[in-house]
Design a protein around this motif. Structure first.
Motif, PDB file in Angstrom:
ATOM      1  N   ASP A 296       0.653  -1.241   0.134  1.00 42.59           N
ATOM      2  CA  ASP A 296      -0.128   0.070  -0.004  1.00 42.59           C
ATOM      3  C   ASP A 296       0.890   1.392   0.101  1.00 42.59           C
ATOM      4  OD1 ASP A 296      -2.280   1.537   0.293  1.00 42.59           O
ATOM      5  OD2 ASP A 296      -2.693   1.472   2.273  1.00 42.59           O
ATOM      6  N   VAL A 297       1.719   1.507   0.830  1.00 42.34           N
ATOM      7  CA  VAL A 297       2.239   2.652   1.155  1.00 42.34           C
ATOM      8  C   VAL A 297       3.127   3.141   0.271  1.00 42.34           C
ATOM      9  CG1 VAL A 297       3.982   4.122   2.980  1.00 42.34           C
ATOM     10  CG2 VAL A 297       1.777   2.579   3.644  1.00 42.34           C
ATOM     11  N   ASN A 298       4.096   2.200  -0.393  1.00 37.59           N
ATOM     12  CA  ASN A 298       5.090   2.587  -1.132  1.00 37.59           C
ATOM     13  C   ASN A 298       4.351   3.054  -2.676  1.00 37.59           C
ATOM     14  OD1 ASN A 298       7.021   2.212   0.456  1.00 37.59           O
ATOM     15  ND2 ASN A 298       7.935   0.216  -0.825  1.00 37.59           N
ATOM     16  N   LYS A 299       3.125   2.282  -2.983  1.00 40.39           N
ATOM     17  CA  LYS A 299       2.432   2.653  -4.101  1.00 40.39           C
ATOM     18  C   LYS A 299       1.889   4.056  -4.142  1.00 40.39           C
ATOM     19  CE  LYS A 299       1.551  -2.379  -5.143  1.00 40.39           C
ATOM     20  NZ  LYS A 299       0.618  -3.301  -4.977  1.00 40.39           N
ATOM     21  N   ALA A 300       1.209   4.155  -3.075  1.00 41.12           N
ATOM     22  CA  ALA A 300       0.616   5.505  -2.676  1.00 41.12           C
ATOM     23  C   ALA A 300       1.730   6.826  -2.866  1.00 41.12           C
ATOM     24  CB  ALA A 300       0.118   5.804  -1.308  1.00 41.12           C
ATOM     25  N   ALA A 301       2.839   6.692  -2.385  1.00 39.01           N
ATOM     26  CA  ALA A 301       4.053   7.238  -2.621  1.00 39.01           C
ATOM     27  C   ALA A 301       4.595   7.834  -4.143  1.00 39.01           C
ATOM     28  CB  ALA A 301       5.105   7.143  -1.770  1.00 39.01           C
ATOM     29  N   LEU A 302       4.182   6.606  -4.775  1.00 41.72           N
ATOM     30  CA  LEU A 302       4.442   6.660  -6.177  1.00 41.72           C
ATOM     31  C   LEU A 302       3.515   7.275  -6.866  1.00 41.72           C
ATOM     32  CD1 LEU A 302       6.600   5.802  -8.400  1.00 41.72           C
ATOM     33  CD2 LEU A 302       5.308   3.642  -8.507  1.00 41.72           C
ATOM     34  N   SER A 303       2.167   7.373  -6.614  1.00 39.99           N
ATOM     35  CA  SER A 303       1.422   7.710  -7.096  1.00 39.99           C
ATOM     36  C   SER A 303       1.110   9.303  -6.845  1.00 39.99           C
ATOM     37  CB  SER A 303      -0.251   7.212  -6.746  1.00 39.99           C
ATOM     38  OG  SER A 303      -0.288   5.604  -7.105  1.00 39.99           O
ATOM     39  N   ALA A 304       1.546   9.663  -5.657  1.00 39.96           N
ATOM     40  CA  ALA A 304       1.296  10.945  -5.226  1.00 39.96           C
ATOM     41  C   ALA A 304       2.623  11.694  -5.914  1.00 39.96           C
ATOM     42  CB  ALA A 304       1.897  11.105  -3.882  1.00 39.96           C
ATOM     43  N   ALA A 305       3.868  11.053  -6.282  1.00 41.33           N
ATOM     44  CA  ALA A 305       5.008  11.624  -6.963  1.00 41.33           C
ATOM     45  C   ALA A 305       4.371  11.766  -8.453  1.00 41.33           C
ATOM     46  CB  ALA A 305       6.110  10.767  -6.984  1.00 41.33           C
ATOM     47  N   ALA A 306       3.734  10.968  -9.021  1.00 42.05           N
ATOM     48  CA  ALA A 306       3.297  11.110 -10.359  1.00 42.05           C
ATOM     49  C   ALA A 306       2.622  12.169 -10.609  1.00 42.05           C
ATOM     50  CB  ALA A 306       2.612   9.611 -10.873  1.00 42.05           C
ATOM     51  N   GLU A 307       1.578  12.542  -9.673  1.00 41.25           N
ATOM     52  CA  GLU A 307       0.568  13.747  -9.720  1.00 41.25           C
ATOM     53  C   GLU A 307       1.478  15.126  -9.620  1.00 41.25           C
ATOM     54  OE1 GLU A 307      -2.063  13.200  -6.512  1.00 41.25           O
ATOM     55  OE2 GLU A 307      -2.754  11.200  -7.253  1.00 41.25           O
ATOM     56  N   VAL A 308       2.601  15.129  -8.798  1.00 40.60           N
ATOM     57  CA  VAL A 308       3.196  16.252  -8.610  1.00 40.60           C
ATOM     58  C   VAL A 308       4.242  16.689  -9.831  1.00 40.60           C
ATOM     59  CG1 VAL A 308       5.234  17.283  -7.096  1.00 40.60           C
ATOM     60  CG2 VAL A 308       3.307  15.819  -6.166  1.00 40.60           C
ATOM     61  N   GLU A 309       4.667  15.579 -10.338  1.00 38.19           N
ATOM     62  CA  GLU A 309       5.449  15.711 -11.445  1.00 38.19           C
ATOM     63  C   GLU A 309       4.901  16.629 -12.731  1.00 38.19           C
ATOM     64  OE1 GLU A 309       7.914  12.327 -12.895  1.00 38.19           O
ATOM     65  OE2 GLU A 309       8.257  11.910 -10.853  1.00 38.19           O
ATOM     66  N   PRO A 310       5.728  17.420 -13.179  1.00 38.19           N
ATOM     67  CA  PRO A 310       5.135  18.387 -14.364  1.00 38.19           C
ATOM     68  C   PRO A 310       5.029  17.612 -15.611  1.00 38.19           C
ATOM     69  CG  PRO A 310       7.392  19.028 -13.876  1.00 38.19           C
ATOM     70  CD  PRO A 310       7.129  18.194 -12.640  1.00 38.19           C
ATOM     71  N   ALA A 311       3.953  17.726 -16.552  1.00 33.43           N
ATOM     72  CA  ALA A 311       4.062  17.140 -17.665  1.00 33.43           C
ATOM     73  C   ALA A 311       4.872  17.584 -18.753  1.00 33.43           C
ATOM     74  CB  ALA A 311       2.511  17.170 -18.276  1.00 33.43           C
ATOM     75  N   GLU A 312       5.597  16.876 -19.575  1.00 38.45           N
ATOM     76  CA  GLU A 312       6.523  17.372 -20.603  1.00 38.45           C
ATOM     77  C   GLU A 312       5.707  17.946 -21.702  1.00 38.45           C
ATOM     78  OE1 GLU A 312       9.759  14.955 -20.870  1.00 38.45           O
ATOM     79  OE2 GLU A 312       9.842  14.101 -18.919  1.00 38.45           O
TER      80      GLU A 312
END
Length: 173
Positions: free
Chosen positions: A157-173
């Motif tokens: 759970d937790v690592n996946k949630a952190a990965l998802s949160a990071a994906a939401e924060v990263e700017p689109a190219e």
């Protein structure tokens, strides 16, 4: 560190050290629970607080049963691990990434405790302290189970949630 000349003195020293570690942990676990955003992680910290109090009671039973007196020492290893946890809480924004780091820190604590209790059991066995060894083995089993729960929570759970949160924060190219 005082001069330790006998196996009995080594046992008392190590038992005193883990007693200090467990006492420090009882103060840190409520802070970790409060700092967690994952409900299962927060509940796990709360559950482990109850277990830790039972582990302290087992040490008290050993002390009473053997008629020994613990040394008044501070576990410097746990002091450092608790300080790392406080730093995580202070420096990482509340959310899944902090939860990942709280789990990492908690696993460091569990591994330290696993090593300590394993060593204490080996010494107790050599000294013929059967009752102490049995009580220490109960605690060791709890510490191993807690480490497994933390690892499972991180993976499921937790690592996946952190990965998802990071994906939401990263700017689109």
């Amino acid at each position: 560190m005082p001069k330790i000349k006998t196996l009995e003195e080594a046992f008392v020293h190590e038992l005193s050290d883990i007693y200090s570690a467990e006492k420090q942990l009882t103060k840190a676990l409520p802070k970790l629970a409060k700092a967690s955003t994952n409900a299962d992680l927060a509940a796990g910290f709360t559950t482990h607080l109850e277990e830790t109090q039972g582990q302290i009671e087992r040490i008290d039973q050993i002390v009473e049963g053997l008629g020994i007196k613990l040394k008044r020492i501070k576990c410097l290893a746990m002091e450092g691990l608790v300080a790392e946890g406080a730093e995580t809480i202070e420096e990482i924004e509340k959310g899944p990434v902090r939860d990942v780091m709280l789990i990492a820190g908690a696993q460091k604590v569990e591994h330290y405790e696993i090593a300590s209790y394993g060593a204490l059991i080996a010494i107790a066995d050599q000294l013929g302290y059967k009752d102490a060894s049995k009580l220490l083995a109960e605690t060791l089993a709890e510490e191993k189970a807690t480490d497994e729960k933390l690892n499972g929570l991180a993976i499921s759970d937790v690592n996946k949630a952190a990965l998802s949160a990071a994906a939401e924060v990263e700017p689109a190219e």
